[in-house]
Design a protein around this motif. Structure first.
Motif, mmCIF file in Angstrom:
data_model
loop_
_atom_site.group_PDB
_atom_site.id
_atom_site.type_symbol
_atom_site.label_atom_id
_atom_site.label_comp_id
_atom_site.label_asym_id
_atom_site.label_seq_id
_atom_site.Cartn_x
_atom_site.Cartn_y
_atom_site.Cartn_z
ATOM 1 N N PHE A 1 -15.857 103.781 33.842
ATOM 2 C CA PHE A 1 -15.174 102.993 34.924
ATOM 3 C C PHE A 1 -14.356 101.737 34.588
ATOM 4 N N ASP A 2 -13.256 101.531 35.158
ATOM 5 C CA ASP A 2 -12.527 100.166 35.268
ATOM 6 C C ASP A 2 -13.335 99.554 36.210
ATOM 7 N N ILE A 3 -13.366 98.405 36.122
ATOM 8 C CA ILE A 3 -14.346 97.505 36.913
ATOM 9 C C ILE A 3 -13.398 96.804 38.517
ATOM 10 N N ASP A 4 -12.608 95.932 37.821
ATOM 11 C CA ASP A 4 -11.664 94.931 38.965
ATOM 12 C C ASP A 4 -10.992 96.107 39.611
ATOM 13 N N GLY A 5 -10.864 96.152 41.133
ATOM 14 C CA GLY A 5 -10.495 97.274 41.782
ATOM 15 C C GLY A 5 -11.110 98.483 41.999
ATOM 16 N N PHE B 1 -18.513 101.265 31.221
ATOM 17 C CA PHE B 1 -17.353 100.421 31.909
ATOM 18 C C PHE B 1 -16.419 99.952 30.871
ATOM 19 N N ILE B 2 -15.189 100.054 31.165
ATOM 20 C CA ILE B 2 -14.094 99.550 30.275
ATOM 21 C C ILE B 2 -13.124 98.565 31.261
ATOM 22 N N THR B 3 -13.417 97.492 31.140
ATOM 23 C CA THR B 3 -12.539 96.506 31.879
ATOM 24 C C THR B 3 -11.569 95.938 30.958
ATOM 25 N N ASN B 4 -10.589 95.367 31.593
ATOM 26 C CA ASN B 4 -9.592 94.556 30.749
ATOM 27 C C ASN B 4 -10.031 93.028 30.926
ATOM 28 N N GLY B 5 -10.907 92.814 31.858
ATOM 29 C CA GLY B 5 -11.132 91.498 32.203
ATOM 30 C C GLY B 5 -12.266 90.833 31.408
ATOM 31 N N GLY B 6 -12.528 89.692 31.222
ATOM 32 C CA GLY B 6 -13.393 89.074 30.536
ATOM 33 C C GLY B 6 -13.771 87.436 30.659
ATOM 34 N N ALA C 1 -8.508 85.310 28.314
ATOM 35 C CA ALA C 1 -8.735 85.836 29.406
ATOM 36 C C ALA C 1 -7.876 85.052 30.413
ATOM 37 N N ASP C 2 -7.657 85.265 31.842
ATOM 38 C CA ASP C 2 -6.359 84.590 32.146
ATOM 39 C C ASP C 2 -6.725 83.096 32.149
ATOM 40 N N SER C 3 -5.309 82.598 31.909
ATOM 41 C CA SER C 3 -5.240 81.115 31.711
ATOM 42 C C SER C 3 -5.280 80.310 33.153
ATOM 43 N N ALA D 1 -5.906 89.817 24.876
ATOM 44 C CA ALA D 1 -7.124 90.558 25.198
ATOM 45 C C ALA D 1 -6.822 91.784 26.136
ATOM 46 N N HIS D 2 -5.579 91.625 26.862
ATOM 47 C CA HIS D 2 -5.033 92.882 27.282
ATOM 48 C C HIS D 2 -3.707 92.353 27.974
ATOM 49 N N SER D 3 -2.913 93.382 28.593
ATOM 50 C CA SER D 3 -1.541 93.024 29.021
ATOM 51 C C SER D 3 -1.178 93.462 30.347
ATOM 52 N N ASP D 4 -2.268 93.313 31.313
ATOM 53 C CA ASP D 4 -2.252 93.660 32.455
ATOM 54 C C ASP D 4 -1.027 92.642 33.417
ATOM 55 N N PHE D 5 -0.115 93.113 33.713
ATOM 56 C CA PHE D 5 0.849 92.346 34.521
ATOM 57 C C PHE D 5 0.394 91.812 35.800
ATOM 58 N N VAL D 6 -0.139 92.733 36.513
ATOM 59 C CA VAL D 6 -1.046 92.295 37.847
ATOM 60 C C VAL D 6 -2.562 92.666 37.951
ATOM 61 N N TRP D 7 -3.152 92.113 39.056
ATOM 62 C CA TRP D 7 -4.624 92.774 38.883
ATOM 63 C C TRP D 7 -5.014 92.464 40.394
ATOM 64 N N ALA D 8 -5.990 92.942 40.944
ATOM 65 C CA ALA D 8 -6.597 93.187 42.245
ATOM 66 C C ALA D 8 -7.712 92.021 42.428
ATOM 67 N N GLY E 1 -7.233 95.805 24.680
ATOM 68 C CA GLY E 1 -7.439 96.241 26.182
ATOM 69 C C GLY E 1 -6.708 97.699 26.497
ATOM 70 N N LYS E 2 -6.969 98.194 27.487
ATOM 71 C CA LYS E 2 -6.394 99.499 27.899
ATOM 72 C C LYS E 2 -4.843 99.070 28.518
ATOM 73 N N PRO E 3 -3.685 99.879 27.892
ATOM 74 C CA PRO E 3 -4.066 101.378 27.261
ATOM 75 C C PRO E 3 -4.073 101.444 25.828
ATOM 76 N N GLY F 1 -9.904 104.439 37.670
ATOM 77 C CA GLY F 1 -9.385 103.148 37.728
ATOM 78 C C GLY F 1 -8.288 102.907 38.756
ATOM 79 N N ASP F 2 -7.779 101.786 38.821
ATOM 80 C CA ASP F 2 -6.979 101.557 39.975
ATOM 81 C C ASP F 2 -5.517 101.082 39.661
ATOM 82 N N THR F 3 -5.349 100.907 38.198
ATOM 83 C CA THR F 3 -4.020 100.428 37.645
ATOM 84 C C THR F 3 -3.261 101.400 36.743
HETATM 85 O O1 G3P Z 1 -8.253 90.078 34.443
HETATM 86 C C1 G3P Z 1 -8.942 91.211 34.723
HETATM 87 C C2 G3P Z 1 -8.015 92.400 35.104
HETATM 88 O O2 G3P Z 1 -6.885 92.123 34.634
HETATM 89 C C3 G3P Z 1 -8.559 93.650 34.881
HETATM 90 O O3 G3P Z 1 -9.639 93.969 34.939
HETATM 91 O O4 G3P Z 1 -11.516 95.781 35.461
HETATM 92 O O5 G3P Z 1 -9.227 96.229 36.225
HETATM 93 O O6 G3P Z 1 -9.783 96.205 33.643
HETATM 94 P P1 G3P Z 1 -9.860 95.769 35.122
#
Ligand code: G3P
Ligand code: MG
Length: 389
Positions: free
Chosen positions: A21-25, A58-63, A170-172, A209-216, A251-253, A333-335
């Protein structure tokens, strides 16, 4: 052991398939817990019409906090027991850098939370931007440290420290200050503040730690994430030096995270199975006190001097070799850019499910196509269980 293990999988109600599972979203959204999430996890713990227990990680990009703290929070919110062996955060694989760098600047998170995480991983000298801002407030001319920040900032003479790597954990919380400091170090001579390398090729390595452009979050629209900060730093670096920014991404991917995840999942499945076998053995009233399978997480940690022979006369490592990989890993996942791309990169065994409770919104065309789209995590779990039975 294989025979025994197979019979456990097939007849004693531990699934040969698994979930990630992804966590956020998917399970949470900022401070909110997604309402269907606790029920989804309960189902996997055996509360389903097949009475089958399905292993999950659980595999989250968060931290921004330790794996232990993350587990405590997840356990509370989801009403289940989550252990550290089940959780991968964006920065978890950065543990592998502990022996590579002595002096690191860790960026992101609340106050010194990420310093604590990095020190917990075993990093020796962990600095944070607040230490640098305390050393010389003129580094960030328009920002004055508040009392809380002053308290956690350490007294360090940065003219005498060479920072070997910048780890964005983590996010600045302060993009302006963090960018100013990161850029200065990238352009520096050997990671020493106040210096400039004329050829711009002697700065520290930069890791994200990851490169998510946006998150929920719990706000209606997605918010810019660490990947957006990366884009911004790359643009500034290019403008200043004319060069392309070199970044090591976790991080993912990313493929490295995938390999890490497969290892964690395989260990966790082994743990779930051995626990199950142990229970069965106890039920059968056989050899109380003896452990049918080794439950050590790290094979390297096994002590060769001890007699680890199991009741079957086999070495504990035997099960590791004989445990077949999960038949299918359902990744929810949601992203699309992180999660679906991540799972699709190994679609011979991983099965991507996109949910609509986070970044992805109904009606949009996802950039990476999931094998299945569901309203929420509970629908995803129900779908997968039915698909398997
Ligand atoms: O900062 C966290 C966010 O970018 C993603 O978390 O759990 O959706 O991988 P998650
Ligand atoms: Mg997510």
């Amino acid at each position: 052991a294989l025979r025994h293990h197979k019979s456990v999988i097939d007849h004693e109600r531990v699934a040969s398939y698994a979930f990630a599972f992804d966590i956020d979203g998917v399970l949470v959204k900022g401070p909110e817990t997604i309402p269907q999430a606790p029920e989804a996890l309960r189902m996997l713990n055996g509360h389903n019409k097949y009475n089958i227990k399905v292993p999950y990680i659980f595999i989250t990009n968060g931290g921004g906090r330790s794996e232990k703290a993350r587990c405590r929070d997840l356990s509370k919110r989801l009403g289940i027991t989550v252990t550290e062996d089940q959780v991968i955060q964006g920065h978890t694989p950065m543990k592998d850098l502990v022996d590579v760098y002595d002096n690191v600047l860790v960026v992101g998170g609340v106050l010194d939370s990420c310093r604590n995480v990095a020190e917990g991983y075993g990093f020796k000298n962990v600095y944070i931007p607040l230490d640098i801002m305390k050393w010389k407030p003129s580094v960030t001319p328009y920002y004055v440290l508040n009392e809380e920040e002053k308290k956690v900032a350490r007294d360090v003479d940065f003219s005498k420290v060479n920072i070997q790597a910048i780890l964005v954990f983590a996010d600045s919380r302060n993009w302006a200050a963090d960018q100013q400091i990161i850029l200065e170090l990238l352009l520096s001579d050997n990671g020493v503040m106040g210096t400039v390398c004329p050829t711009y090729d002697n700065g520290p390595g930069l890791y994200f730690a990851h490169s998510d452009f946006v998150w929920a979050t719990d706000y209606g629209l997605s918010r810019y994430g660490m990947g957006a900060l990366q884009v911004s730093i790359a643009a500034l670096y290019q403008e200043h030096t004319g060069k392309e920014l070199q970044v090591t991404r976790f991080g993912k991917p990313q493929r490295g995270t995938f390999r890490f995840a497969e290892k964690v999942l395989s260990n966790w499945r082994r743990e779930t199975l051995s626990e199950h076998v142990e229970n069965l053995k106890l039920e059968e009233d056989q050899s109380a006190g003896e452990t049918p399978f080794d439950t050590e997480e790290e094979d390297e940690e096994e002590d060769d001097d001890e007699d680890d022979t199991t009741v079957d006369g086999e070495k504990p490592g035997d099960l590791v070799l004989e445990l077949p990989p999960a038949s299918t890993v359902y990744f929810v996942g949601d992203t699309p850019e992180s999660d679906i791309r991540f799972a699709n990169s190994h679609d011979s065994t991983w099965y991507s499910i996109l949910v609509k409770t986070g970044v992805y919104k109904d009606g949009a065309m996802p950039r990476y196509t999931p094998k299945k789209t569901c309203e929420n995590v509970l629908e995803a779990v129900k779908f997968a269980i039915e698909r398997e039975h």
